[in-house]
Design a protein around this motif. Structure first.
Motif, PDB file in Angstrom:
ATOM      1  N   ARG A 155       0.418  -1.105   0.032  1.00 25.25           N
ATOM      2  CA  ARG A 155      -0.280   0.047  -0.053  1.00 25.25           C
ATOM      3  C   ARG A 155       0.710   1.070   0.079  1.00 25.25           C
ATOM      4  O   ARG A 155       0.829   2.086  -0.479  1.00 25.25           O
ATOM      5  CB  ARG A 155      -0.969  -0.020   0.605  1.00 25.25           C
ATOM      6  CG  ARG A 155      -2.046  -1.167   1.106  1.00 25.25           C
ATOM      7  CD  ARG A 155      -2.993  -0.585   2.342  1.00 25.25           C
ATOM      8  NE  ARG A 155      -3.707  -1.702   2.388  1.00 25.25           N
ATOM      9  CZ  ARG A 155      -4.007  -3.348   2.984  1.00 25.25           C
ATOM     10  NH1 ARG A 155      -2.769  -3.061   3.993  1.00 25.25           N
ATOM     11  NH2 ARG A 155      -4.927  -3.974   2.993  1.00 25.25           N
ATOM     12  N   GLU A 156       2.358   1.584   0.653  1.00 32.03           N
ATOM     13  CA  GLU A 156       2.504   2.276   0.821  1.00 32.03           C
ATOM     14  C   GLU A 156       3.355   2.759  -0.591  1.00 32.03           C
ATOM     15  O   GLU A 156       3.686   3.562  -1.082  1.00 32.03           O
ATOM     16  CB  GLU A 156       3.994   2.202   1.713  1.00 32.03           C
ATOM     17  CG  GLU A 156       3.361   2.368   3.190  1.00 32.03           C
ATOM     18  CD  GLU A 156       4.679   2.002   4.217  1.00 32.03           C
ATOM     19  OE1 GLU A 156       5.572   1.848   3.696  1.00 32.03           O
ATOM     20  OE2 GLU A 156       4.000   1.617   5.767  1.00 32.03           O
ATOM     21  N   ARG A 157       4.125   1.519  -1.238  1.00 35.55           N
ATOM     22  CA  ARG A 157       4.450   1.381  -2.705  1.00 35.55           C
ATOM     23  C   ARG A 157       4.010   2.448  -3.771  1.00 35.55           C
ATOM     24  O   ARG A 157       3.515   3.151  -4.593  1.00 35.55           O
ATOM     25  CB  ARG A 157       4.944   0.423  -3.572  1.00 35.55           C
ATOM     26  CG  ARG A 157       6.429   0.016  -2.230  1.00 35.55           C
ATOM     27  CD  ARG A 157       7.421   1.045  -2.386  1.00 35.55           C
ATOM     28  NE  ARG A 157       8.381   0.204  -1.659  1.00 35.55           N
ATOM     29  CZ  ARG A 157       8.505   0.494  -0.484  1.00 35.55           C
ATOM     30  NH1 ARG A 157       8.021   0.558   0.415  1.00 35.55           N
ATOM     31  NH2 ARG A 157       9.643  -0.588   0.186  1.00 35.55           N
ATOM     32  N   HIS A 230      -4.311   0.238 -12.739  1.00 39.98           N
ATOM     33  CA  HIS A 230      -3.936  -1.229 -11.839  1.00 39.98           C
ATOM     34  C   HIS A 230      -3.458  -0.777 -10.605  1.00 39.98           C
ATOM     35  O   HIS A 230      -3.262  -1.627  -9.851  1.00 39.98           O
ATOM     36  CB  HIS A 230      -2.763  -1.120 -12.968  1.00 39.98           C
ATOM     37  CG  HIS A 230      -2.646  -1.688 -14.409  1.00 39.98           C
ATOM     38  ND1 HIS A 230      -3.610  -2.626 -14.856  1.00 39.98           N
ATOM     39  CD2 HIS A 230      -1.750  -1.135 -15.486  1.00 39.98           C
ATOM     40  CE1 HIS A 230      -3.375  -2.952 -16.219  1.00 39.98           C
ATOM     41  NE2 HIS A 230      -2.649  -1.680 -16.123  1.00 39.98           N
ATOM     42  N   LEU A 231      -3.114   0.294 -10.259  1.00 39.33           N
ATOM     43  CA  LEU A 231      -3.583   0.685  -8.574  1.00 39.33           C
ATOM     44  C   LEU A 231      -4.510   0.893  -8.140  1.00 39.33           C
ATOM     45  O   LEU A 231      -4.481   0.113  -6.943  1.00 39.33           O
ATOM     46  CB  LEU A 231      -2.217   2.254  -8.496  1.00 39.33           C
ATOM     47  CG  LEU A 231      -1.261   2.043  -8.479  1.00 39.33           C
ATOM     48  CD1 LEU A 231      -0.675   3.822  -9.284  1.00 39.33           C
ATOM     49  CD2 LEU A 231       0.060   1.297  -8.583  1.00 39.33           C
ATOM     50  N   ASP A 232      -5.412   1.670  -8.727  1.00 30.83           N
ATOM     51  CA  ASP A 232      -6.931   0.443  -8.273  1.00 30.83           C
ATOM     52  C   ASP A 232      -6.914  -0.690  -7.468  1.00 30.83           C
ATOM     53  O   ASP A 232      -7.577  -0.967  -6.660  1.00 30.83           O
ATOM     54  CB  ASP A 232      -7.968   2.302  -9.119  1.00 30.83           C
ATOM     55  CG  ASP A 232      -7.391   3.047  -8.623  1.00 30.83           C
ATOM     56  OD1 ASP A 232      -6.805   3.599  -7.993  1.00 30.83           O
ATOM     57  OD2 ASP A 232      -8.364   3.597  -9.932  1.00 30.83           O
ATOM     58  N   GLU A 233      -6.419  -1.567  -8.638  1.00 28.19           N
ATOM     59  CA  GLU A 233      -6.704  -2.958  -8.362  1.00 28.19           C
ATOM     60  C   GLU A 233      -6.444  -3.195  -7.803  1.00 28.19           C
ATOM     61  O   GLU A 233      -6.555  -4.167  -6.531  1.00 28.19           O
ATOM     62  CB  GLU A 233      -7.099  -3.010 -10.033  1.00 28.19           C
ATOM     63  CG  GLU A 233      -7.505  -5.093 -10.222  1.00 28.19           C
ATOM     64  CD  GLU A 233      -8.650  -5.393  -9.626  1.00 28.19           C
ATOM     65  OE1 GLU A 233      -9.337  -6.541  -9.757  1.00 28.19           O
ATOM     66  OE2 GLU A 233      -9.332  -3.963 -10.064  1.00 28.19           O
ATOM     67  N   ALA A 239      -7.287  -5.101   0.064  1.00 27.34           N
ATOM     68  CA  ALA A 239      -8.508  -4.702   0.934  1.00 27.34           C
ATOM     69  C   ALA A 239      -8.825  -6.160   1.217  1.00 27.34           C
ATOM     70  O   ALA A 239      -9.854  -6.407   1.883  1.00 27.34           O
ATOM     71  CB  ALA A 239      -9.225  -3.386   0.196  1.00 27.34           C
ATOM     72  N   ARG A 240      -9.723  -6.668  -0.093  1.00 29.02           N
ATOM     73  CA  ARG A 240     -10.548  -8.182   0.014  1.00 29.02           C
ATOM     74  C   ARG A 240      -9.758  -8.922   0.483  1.00 29.02           C
ATOM     75  O   ARG A 240     -10.400  -9.299   1.165  1.00 29.02           O
ATOM     76  CB  ARG A 240     -10.833  -8.455  -1.616  1.00 29.02           C
ATOM     77  CG  ARG A 240     -10.890  -9.523  -1.770  1.00 29.02           C
ATOM     78  CD  ARG A 240     -11.624  -9.743  -2.943  1.00 29.02           C
ATOM     79  NE  ARG A 240     -10.599 -10.712  -3.349  1.00 29.02           N
ATOM     80  CZ  ARG A 240     -10.720 -11.049  -5.125  1.00 29.02           C
ATOM     81  NH1 ARG A 240     -11.414 -11.692  -5.686  1.00 29.02           N
ATOM     82  NH2 ARG A 240      -9.241 -12.034  -5.175  1.00 29.02           N
ATOM     83  N   GLY A 241      -8.301  -9.242   0.625  1.00 30.75           N
ATOM     84  CA  GLY A 241      -7.748 -10.289   1.433  1.00 30.75           C
ATOM     85  C   GLY A 241      -8.445 -11.552   0.254  1.00 30.75           C
ATOM     86  O   GLY A 241      -8.754 -11.606  -1.005  1.00 30.75           O
ATOM     87  N   LEU A 248      -1.921  -9.830  -8.463  1.00 31.66           N
ATOM     88  CA  LEU A 248      -0.849  -9.460  -7.873  1.00 31.66           C
ATOM     89  C   LEU A 248       0.246  -9.148  -8.813  1.00 31.66           C
ATOM     90  O   LEU A 248       0.613  -8.558  -9.103  1.00 31.66           O
ATOM     91  CB  LEU A 248      -0.827  -9.078  -6.402  1.00 31.66           C
ATOM     92  CG  LEU A 248      -1.987  -8.576  -6.038  1.00 31.66           C
ATOM     93  CD1 LEU A 248      -1.184  -8.720  -3.583  1.00 31.66           C
ATOM     94  CD2 LEU A 248      -1.772  -7.285  -5.603  1.00 31.66           C
ATOM     95  N   ASP A 249       0.704 -10.419  -9.291  1.00 27.49           N
ATOM     96  CA  ASP A 249       1.919 -10.481 -10.031  1.00 27.49           C
ATOM     97  C   ASP A 249       1.373 -10.332 -11.259  1.00 27.49           C
ATOM     98  O   ASP A 249       2.012  -9.748 -11.803  1.00 27.49           O
ATOM     99  CB  ASP A 249       1.965 -12.219  -9.556  1.00 27.49           C
ATOM    100  CG  ASP A 249       3.077 -12.533 -10.705  1.00 27.49           C
ATOM    101  OD1 ASP A 249       4.148 -11.286 -10.228  1.00 27.49           O
ATOM    102  OD2 ASP A 249       4.227 -13.854 -10.444  1.00 27.49           O
ATOM    103  N   PHE A 250       0.378 -10.401 -11.915  1.00 30.30           N
ATOM    104  CA  PHE A 250       0.157 -10.505 -13.126  1.00 30.30           C
ATOM    105  C   PHE A 250       0.092  -8.259 -13.144  1.00 30.30           C
ATOM    106  O   PHE A 250       0.661  -8.449 -14.172  1.00 30.30           O
ATOM    107  CB  PHE A 250      -1.555 -10.893 -13.727  1.00 30.30           C
ATOM    108  CG  PHE A 250      -1.777 -10.177 -14.794  1.00 30.30           C
ATOM    109  CD1 PHE A 250      -1.278 -10.843 -16.091  1.00 30.30           C
ATOM    110  CD2 PHE A 250      -2.753  -9.443 -14.547  1.00 30.30           C
ATOM    111  CE1 PHE A 250      -1.398  -9.555 -16.942  1.00 30.30           C
ATOM    112  CE2 PHE A 250      -3.662  -8.741 -15.741  1.00 30.30           C
ATOM    113  CZ  PHE A 250      -2.995  -8.818 -17.586  1.00 30.30           C
TER     114      PHE A 250
END
Length: 293
Positions: A155-157, A230-233, A239-241, A248-250
């Motif tokens: 999240r910080e990045r 992409h950052l939004d996704e 947040a969903r976990g 995330l890798d993609f």
């Protein structure tokens, strides 16, 4: 993701003749699930059940399971049952009747047979699986704590990348306007040197066309829009976990592609610096995302 867990089952019974079990689970980072089981010979029969248990509870990581069985000293020195001794004597007589030169049973052999009769290791399956479940729960908790720390880092990045995108956005229109004026100025100078007259309207239109084509080549608005999407996704997935590592890798790969395109279109040192900073942040994210499930 990394983690460590262990579980023990101490010898039970009033005479402590039952064996004690020990089990350890270690996990290190890996993009896929890689299981390695280190079991004593008497527990090898339970390997399929252990693999099924670990595969159901884990998705990523290089996981090593070690188990050991120990007999208490008192159990080793327990007096063998009389029935067992009588049976050993009968077997020994039968063997020597056929093979007169056969060596007699040694005391250590008789004690080992007595210990095996008192506590069959084939009965350790349920206890072994119960220990594995306990260790797996402990390992999952440790990995969950590490996952929370990694998610916070991501999240910080993401926020740092948003800040860089906001810095890059206003630079493109300014650069385009500067280039339009520069093209027109150069055309005016060229035409004045060539003809000593004012620049013709056709030449001016051509200069504007060249400036527009250049503006299209350096426009990174589309790349910035996709990058922000992409950052939004990524934030939505965090947040969903759940099992989000491969998604995330993609997305990290897509971020890297947009940052590369932005760098290739860069026409100023400021945009180049922003592109390099983005790549550094994205690479940091990529290394950590491969550890998430």
């Amino acid at each position: 993701m990394t983690g460590y867990a262990s579980a023990q089952l101490e010898a039970a019974g009033p005479d402590r003749t039952a064996p004690s079990l020990g089990l350890e689970l270690r996990s290190v980072n890996s993009r896929f699930l890689d299981l390695a089981l280190r079991l004593p010979e008497d527990l090898r029969m339970h390997e399929p059940a252990l693999r099924a248990l670990l595969s159901a509870g884990l998705r990523r990581g290089k996981v090593e399971l070690r188990a050991h069985v120990e007999m208490e000293d008192g159990a080793r020195l327990t007096e063998p049952p009389v029935q067992l001794l009588e049976q050993v004597a009968r077997v020994q007589q039968a063997v020597r009747a056929v093979l007169p030169d056969a060596a007699p049973f040694r005391m250590v052999d008789v004690l080992r047979l007595g210990a095996g009769a008192g506590a069959s290791r084939q009965d350790l399956g349920p206890a072994l699986l119960a220990l594995a479940r306990r260790a797996l729960d402990e390992l999952s908790e440790a990995r969950a704590r590490e996952g929370a720390r990694l998610a916070q880092m991501l999240r910080e990045r993401v926020q740092q990348l948003r800040s860089l995108a906001e810095q890059a956005g206003p630079l493109v229109p300014q650069l385009v306007q500067q280039q339009r004026e520069r093209f027109l100025e150069r055309w005016r100078e060229a035409m004045q040197l060539a003809e000593g007259a004012a620049v013709p309207e056709a030449a001016q239109e051509r200069a504007l066309t060249e400036a527009t084509a250049y503006a299209i080549r350096i426009d990174v608005a589309e790349e910035l829009t996709r990058l922000v999407a992409h950052l939004d996704e990524i934030e939505r997935l965090l947040a969903r976990g759940g099992e989000v590592g491969k998604r995330l890798d993609f997305l990290i790969q897509e971020l890297h592609r947009e940052a590369n395109t932005l760098g290739s279109k860069s026409a100023t040192m400021e945009l180049t610096r922003i592109g390099v900073d983005m790549k550094v942040l994205i690479e940091q994210m990529r290394e950590q995302v491969q550890n998430l499930e």
